[in-house]
Scaffold this motif. Sequence first.
Motif, mmCIF file in Angstrom:
data_model
loop_
_atom_site.group_PDB
_atom_site.id
_atom_site.type_symbol
_atom_site.label_atom_id
_atom_site.label_comp_id
_atom_site.label_asym_id
_atom_site.label_seq_id
_atom_site.Cartn_x
_atom_site.Cartn_y
_atom_site.Cartn_z
ATOM 1 N N ALA A 110 -1.252 2.237 4.778
ATOM 2 C CA ALA A 110 -0.100 1.390 5.116
ATOM 3 C C ALA A 110 0.269 1.528 6.586
ATOM 4 O O ALA A 110 0.520 0.522 7.272
ATOM 5 C CB ALA A 110 1.086 1.766 4.232
ATOM 6 N N ILE A 111 0.281 2.758 7.080
ATOM 7 C CA ILE A 111 0.624 2.993 8.482
ATOM 8 C C ILE A 111 -0.415 2.360 9.402
ATOM 9 O O ILE A 111 -0.067 1.746 10.425
ATOM 10 C CB ILE A 111 0.739 4.504 8.748
ATOM 11 C CG1 ILE A 111 2.002 5.051 8.070
ATOM 12 C CG2 ILE A 111 0.755 4.809 10.238
ATOM 13 C CD1 ILE A 111 2.065 6.557 8.026
ATOM 14 N N ASN A 135 12.189 0.408 0.428
ATOM 15 C CA ASN A 135 12.657 1.506 1.276
ATOM 16 C C ASN A 135 14.135 1.388 1.664
ATOM 17 O O ASN A 135 14.562 1.943 2.673
ATOM 18 C CB ASN A 135 11.802 1.621 2.546
ATOM 19 C CG ASN A 135 10.363 1.935 2.214
ATOM 20 O OD1 ASN A 135 10.086 2.854 1.469
ATOM 21 N ND2 ASN A 135 9.442 1.152 2.760
ATOM 22 N N GLY A 179 -0.057 5.889 1.880
ATOM 23 C CA GLY A 179 0.724 5.828 3.104
ATOM 24 C C GLY A 179 -0.107 5.716 4.373
ATOM 25 O O GLY A 179 0.256 4.971 5.295
ATOM 26 N N ILE A 198 7.960 4.405 6.097
ATOM 27 C CA ILE A 198 6.647 4.844 5.588
ATOM 28 C C ILE A 198 6.254 6.179 6.221
ATOM 29 O O ILE A 198 5.745 7.072 5.543
ATOM 30 C CB ILE A 198 5.594 3.753 5.839
ATOM 31 C CG1 ILE A 198 5.945 2.485 5.056
ATOM 32 C CG2 ILE A 198 4.201 4.248 5.419
ATOM 33 C CD1 ILE A 198 5.097 1.273 5.414
ATOM 34 N N TYR A 199 6.500 6.319 7.530
ATOM 35 C CA TYR A 199 6.258 7.617 8.164
ATOM 36 C C TYR A 199 7.107 8.691 7.487
ATOM 37 O O TYR A 199 6.652 9.825 7.265
ATOM 38 C CB TYR A 199 6.599 7.558 9.650
ATOM 39 C CG TYR A 199 5.473 7.107 10.552
ATOM 40 C CD1 TYR A 199 4.231 7.752 10.531
ATOM 41 C CD2 TYR A 199 5.662 6.065 11.462
ATOM 42 C CE1 TYR A 199 3.205 7.346 11.378
ATOM 43 C CE2 TYR A 199 4.639 5.655 12.306
ATOM 44 C CZ TYR A 199 3.417 6.309 12.260
ATOM 45 O OH TYR A 199 2.399 5.919 13.102
ATOM 46 N N LYS A 259 8.198 8.826 4.419
ATOM 47 C CA LYS A 259 7.598 9.165 3.123
ATOM 48 C C LYS A 259 6.416 10.103 3.291
ATOM 49 O O LYS A 259 6.148 10.932 2.418
ATOM 50 C CB LYS A 259 7.128 7.889 2.415
ATOM 51 C CG LYS A 259 8.223 7.092 1.744
ATOM 52 C CD LYS A 259 7.593 5.913 1.021
ATOM 53 C CE LYS A 259 8.623 5.111 0.259
ATOM 54 N NZ LYS A 259 7.997 3.931 -0.396
ATOM 55 N N ASN A 260 5.707 9.936 4.411
ATOM 56 C CA ASN A 260 4.529 10.756 4.671
ATOM 57 C C ASN A 260 4.864 12.038 5.438
ATOM 58 O O ASN A 260 3.965 12.718 5.930
ATOM 59 C CB ASN A 260 3.486 9.940 5.433
ATOM 60 C CG ASN A 260 2.754 8.964 4.545
ATOM 61 O OD1 ASN A 260 1.690 9.259 4.002
ATOM 62 N ND2 ASN A 260 3.354 7.798 4.341
ATOM 63 N N TYR A 312 0.835 -1.207 0.000
ATOM 64 C CA TYR A 312 0.000 0.000 0.000
ATOM 65 C C TYR A 312 0.868 1.255 0.000
ATOM 66 O O TYR A 312 0.555 2.255 -0.665
ATOM 67 C CB TYR A 312 -0.953 -0.004 1.185
ATOM 68 C CG TYR A 312 -2.250 -0.740 0.913
ATOM 69 C CD1 TYR A 312 -3.136 -0.276 -0.053
ATOM 70 C CD2 TYR A 312 -2.589 -1.890 1.613
ATOM 71 C CE1 TYR A 312 -4.326 -0.948 -0.319
ATOM 72 C CE2 TYR A 312 -3.772 -2.563 1.354
ATOM 73 C CZ TYR A 312 -4.641 -2.087 0.391
ATOM 74 O OH TYR A 312 -5.807 -2.754 0.122
ATOM 75 N N SER A 313 1.961 1.231 0.756
ATOM 76 C CA SER A 313 2.857 2.381 0.782
ATOM 77 C C SER A 313 3.441 2.640 -0.599
ATOM 78 O O SER A 313 3.494 3.787 -1.063
ATOM 79 C CB SER A 313 3.985 2.142 1.791
ATOM 80 O OG SER A 313 4.940 3.179 1.733
ATOM 81 N N GLU A 314 3.857 1.568 -1.265
ATOM 82 C CA GLU A 314 4.441 1.719 -2.596
ATOM 83 C C GLU A 314 3.414 2.232 -3.602
ATOM 84 O O GLU A 314 3.765 2.830 -4.617
ATOM 85 C CB GLU A 314 5.024 0.377 -3.068
ATOM 86 C CG GLU A 314 6.186 -0.134 -2.225
ATOM 87 C CD GLU A 314 7.441 0.716 -2.385
ATOM 88 O OE1 GLU A 314 7.475 1.574 -3.286
ATOM 89 O OE2 GLU A 314 8.388 0.524 -1.592
#
Length: 259
Positions: free
Chosen positions: A161-162, A255, A158, A186-187, A189-190, A152-154
Motif C-alpha cells: 500500500a505504501i 482510517n 501495508g 498507513i505508515y 499502522k506499520n 491493500y492496507s486494509e
Amino acid sequence: MKKTLIILLLLAGKLSAQPVCNAFLYMNDTLQYKACKLVEDIDEKYYQFSKEFQMLYDSALVICPYFSWGYREKSVAYLKSGDFITWKKLIDKAVLYDTLLNLGYRAWCRYEFFRDYEGAIADIDLLETKTPEIGWGINGNYHLTVTKAICYSELGQGAKAIDILSTYLQKAHPVGLYDYYQLGAIYFKNKDYTRSASAFRKQIEHHELAEAHSYLSLIYKKFHTDSLANQELQQARQLKAEGKKLRMVYTHHSNTIFF
C-alpha cells in the motif's frame, strides 16, 4: 479521433448524471440513442426510488437491452437501500455492456459500500489494462490508485500500500484532499511513526484536518513528548469544532480516528 470524441462526450454526460444522447447518434447507435432520449431529464421528473423512475428505465432497456446507463441508474436505488444483491446484478450488466465507463464506478462502490477490498482491487487492476487514466472514485475523494492502496492496507499488505501510494504522490496532479492523511495512517499502522508524522504534516500543509493532528498526538505520545501530544490534541479538538475534519456523505473514510 472519433473514439476520443465519443469518450469525452460520454464522460461529460457522466458528470452531469446522464450520457449525452447525441453521442450515441455519433456512433450510429440508434437503439442507445432512443433509450437515452426516453430517460432524458428523468431526474427532474421522478424520485430515484419511485416506481415511475424504475419503470421508465425498464422501458428504455426494452428499447435497447445493452443500454448500460439504464442498468447503472436502476442499480443506484438498490445500492442506497442496502439491497446489495440486486445492485450487483444490475451493475454487473452495466459493466458488461460498457466496461470503460462503469468499471471504475463499480470498483469504488465495492470499496466504499461493501469494504470488498479484493473485488475493488480486481476491478481497478482490470481498468488499468484498458486505459492509461483510470480516474477518480465517483464522489471525488480519491483517485482510484489511492483507493487501491487503501484496499491493500486494509488487507494487511501495508508495504504494498505504501509503495503504491508513495509512487502515485510523486507525480499526482492534483493531490487529493485526503491523500497524505491516508499515507500517514498507513505508515502509522506499520509502526513507522517518523514517516507517518511527516505525511501528516504534509497533510496539514495541503489541507488541514482535525484527524491529522489527532494522529500526531498519538505519535508524540509514543515518542514520550507529552506536552506536544497535548498541543496536537487540543488543536485537533478545536479544528473538529470548526468542522475541519474528514467528510464523506454515505459512509466514513478508511482510517478515521475518533476522539
